[in-house]
Design a protein around this motif. Structure first.
Motif, mmCIF file in Angstrom:
data_model
loop_
_atom_site.group_PDB
_atom_site.id
_atom_site.type_symbol
_atom_site.label_atom_id
_atom_site.label_comp_id
_atom_site.label_asym_id
_atom_site.label_seq_id
_atom_site.Cartn_x
_atom_site.Cartn_y
_atom_site.Cartn_z
ATOM 1 N N GLY A 117 59.945 -7.475 51.537
ATOM 2 C CA GLY A 117 61.137 -7.889 50.813
ATOM 3 C C GLY A 117 62.228 -6.856 50.947
ATOM 4 O O GLY A 117 62.289 -6.112 51.919
ATOM 5 N N ASN A 347 52.327 -11.691 48.284
ATOM 6 C CA ASN A 347 53.215 -12.592 49.028
ATOM 7 C C ASN A 347 52.598 -13.044 50.353
ATOM 8 O O ASN A 347 53.284 -13.586 51.203
ATOM 9 C CB ASN A 347 54.590 -11.958 49.261
ATOM 10 C CG ASN A 347 54.556 -10.830 50.257
ATOM 11 O OD1 ASN A 347 53.507 -10.278 50.530
ATOM 12 N ND2 ASN A 347 55.715 -10.484 50.784
ATOM 13 N N PRO A 381 57.664 -21.447 53.049
ATOM 14 C CA PRO A 381 58.967 -21.337 52.384
ATOM 15 C C PRO A 381 58.992 -22.028 51.014
ATOM 16 O O PRO A 381 59.703 -21.589 50.107
ATOM 17 C CB PRO A 381 59.919 -22.023 53.365
ATOM 18 C CG PRO A 381 59.057 -22.952 54.145
ATOM 19 C CD PRO A 381 57.705 -22.320 54.230
ATOM 20 N N ASP A 441 56.959 -17.470 50.227
ATOM 21 C CA ASP A 441 58.063 -17.295 49.290
ATOM 22 C C ASP A 441 57.741 -17.855 47.917
ATOM 23 O O ASP A 441 58.558 -17.767 46.996
ATOM 24 C CB ASP A 441 59.327 -17.991 49.828
ATOM 25 C CG ASP A 441 59.823 -17.365 51.120
ATOM 26 O OD1 ASP A 441 59.574 -16.169 51.330
ATOM 27 O OD2 ASP A 441 60.467 -18.082 51.927
#
Length: 446
Positions: A117, A347, A381, A441
């Motif tokens: 990130g 993540n 996503p 995400d």
């Protein structure tokens, strides 16, 4: 032997190295203590850090007051869990307030790689590097390496790579190190590095797990058999079983994986029996689910508190990884606790529409035998969409895409997820040189 003696001399005459030698003696002694004795040492260091943070760090003084706590109220690990968790967003928003008022001068600002990130900035005080060096000395002695032994590095973080100056080159030569930049490394650069290592003969190889694997694959495919190592040390990402096997077979030595981060420093490392021992005298580790410690065998979020960086304490820091405890005694005889596994980053976990989770490594199990694929990357996503990127290898064709799609759909079962697949000639690493297998995400909450 001469270089080892030179290193010892440097540690005596340089203040920072002298502190490192002092810490090294402490850590060498600690590892053979009992679990109860190590827990006592960890708790005393933790209490001292909490007292310091409350007295000198504005962020923690305010945070303690918000939940009605003082350090005197924290007498047990259960009490310690009452302190709110520290997130990356907290550090970005309150960087200045996290700096200890009595440590404001003479600290070094470091920036994380940002591979997961937006990068964050942290400050390290004068004790950080000496303790890190001591921790690395201890873990490397587990595989027979001493300070001053030859080290080959495959690394990508810009701030860690030697600068292109005469002074940096001199220091690298004195430290007996050779470096290969892991960011966008080509076959030609790997070949040149391998040929140099054949002539130079390093004692050990250190690098990003996947980057070392890719280098080992290159060495194996080009039948380079003259690189003789004591050990290979991997870090900065999950080391998958097929990667470990390739590295060990190529270099005919054991791989030792270690775990840490630029924010927190060293956390854990594998011993000669392959157990991931936590440096609990350096860093306090918790594994939580629902804000509470996990049960035996349960997977949870890893939360860490470095015990030696007083300049910018990170108390109960959400490092972004998921793992579980190893509660069995280790044959090596060390009292240091151990992690059973580090499943991956929060993540890297795929959250399905049903609410179930898929850990990133599962895609390796369904695609590792598809030889027409050099590498792959899976990205989520949204909860209802998966994007798969395939790096084409020899024999790649449309049927390869169809096979990957078929296996992915079978893995997902009845989950309503749209799967798209794109083939490419190259999957580049992240800006720090790391190769990520899965990313998502969609946030995960433990």
């Amino acid at each position: 032997m001469m270089y080892r003696q030179l290193y010892r001399l440097m540690r005596i005459i340089r203040p920072r190295e002298f502190r490192s030698l002092k810490y090294s003696r402490e850590l060498e002694r600690n590892q053979w203590l009992s679990r109860d004795e190590l827990e006592h040492i960890e708790w005393q260091k933790l209490k001292k850090l909490l007292d310091h943070a409350y007295a000198n760090v504005p962020f923690y003084r305010q945070r303690f007051q918000q939940v009605g706590l003082t350090p005197a109220d924290i007498q047990t690990k259960k009490d310690f869990c009452r302190i709110p968790l520290l997130s990356k967003d907290d550090i970005r928003a309150h960087e200045d307030e996290l700096i200890a008022q009595n440590y404001a001068e003479g600290m070094k600002r470091d920036t994380t790689s940002g591979s997961t990130g937006i990068p964050i900035g942290v400050y390290h005080d004068h004790n950080y590097v000496p303790m890190e060096n001591a921790a690395f000395t201890r873990l490397r002695r587990w595989f027979g390496v001493e300070p001053g032994d030859k080290a080959a590095w495959i690394w990508g973080r810009r701030d860690d790579l030697p600068a292109d100056t005469w002074s940096a080159r001199l220091i690298t030569a004195l430290k007996r190190e050779r470096w290969l930049n892991a960011f966008r490394v080509s076959d030609e650069e790997m070949q040149s590095f391998a040929e140099m290592l054949v002539e130079w003969q390093p004692d050990y190889l250190v690098g990003y797990a996947t980057s070392v694997y890719l280098f080992a694959r290159h060495v194996s495919s080009h039948h380079i058999a003259e690189i003789h190592l004591k050990a290979v040390e991997t870090t900065a990402g999950t080391l998958w079983p097929h990667e470990r096997q390739m590295i060990e077979e190529t270099f005919d030595c054991q791989v030792f994986d270690r775990y840490g981060s630029h924010e927190t420093g060293h956390i854990a490392a594998e011993c000669e029996y392959g157990r991931m021992h936590i440096a609990c005298d350096v860093c306090c580790v918790q594994i939580l689910t629902g804000g509470k410690p996990v049960s035996e065998g349960e997977v949870g979020e890893i939360v860490v508190t470095p015990l030696y960086n007083y300049g910018m304490p990170l108390i109960r820091y959400r490092i972004g990884d998921v793992g579980s405890w190893d509660t069995q005694a280790c044959p090596c005889g060390r009292g240091l606790p151990a992690l059973h596994e580090i499943v991956g980053r929060t993540n890297s976990i795929i959250t399905l529409p049903s609410g179930k989770y898929l850990y990133g490594g599962i895609f390796l199990t369904i695609l590792e035998d598809v030889l027409e694929i050099q590498q792959f990357r899976v990205h989520q996503p949204t909860k209802n969409k998966l994007e798969i990127l395939l790096e084409k290898g020899d024999g790649f064709r449309q049927e390869t895409i169809d096979l990957v799609h078929e296996r992915t759909i079978k893995l997902l079962g009845d989950e309503p997820i749209n799967v798209s697949i794109l083939a490419t000639n190259e999957i580049p690493p992240t800006v720090s040189g790391k190769y990520l297998v899965t990313t998502s995400d969609v946030p995960v909450e433990f």
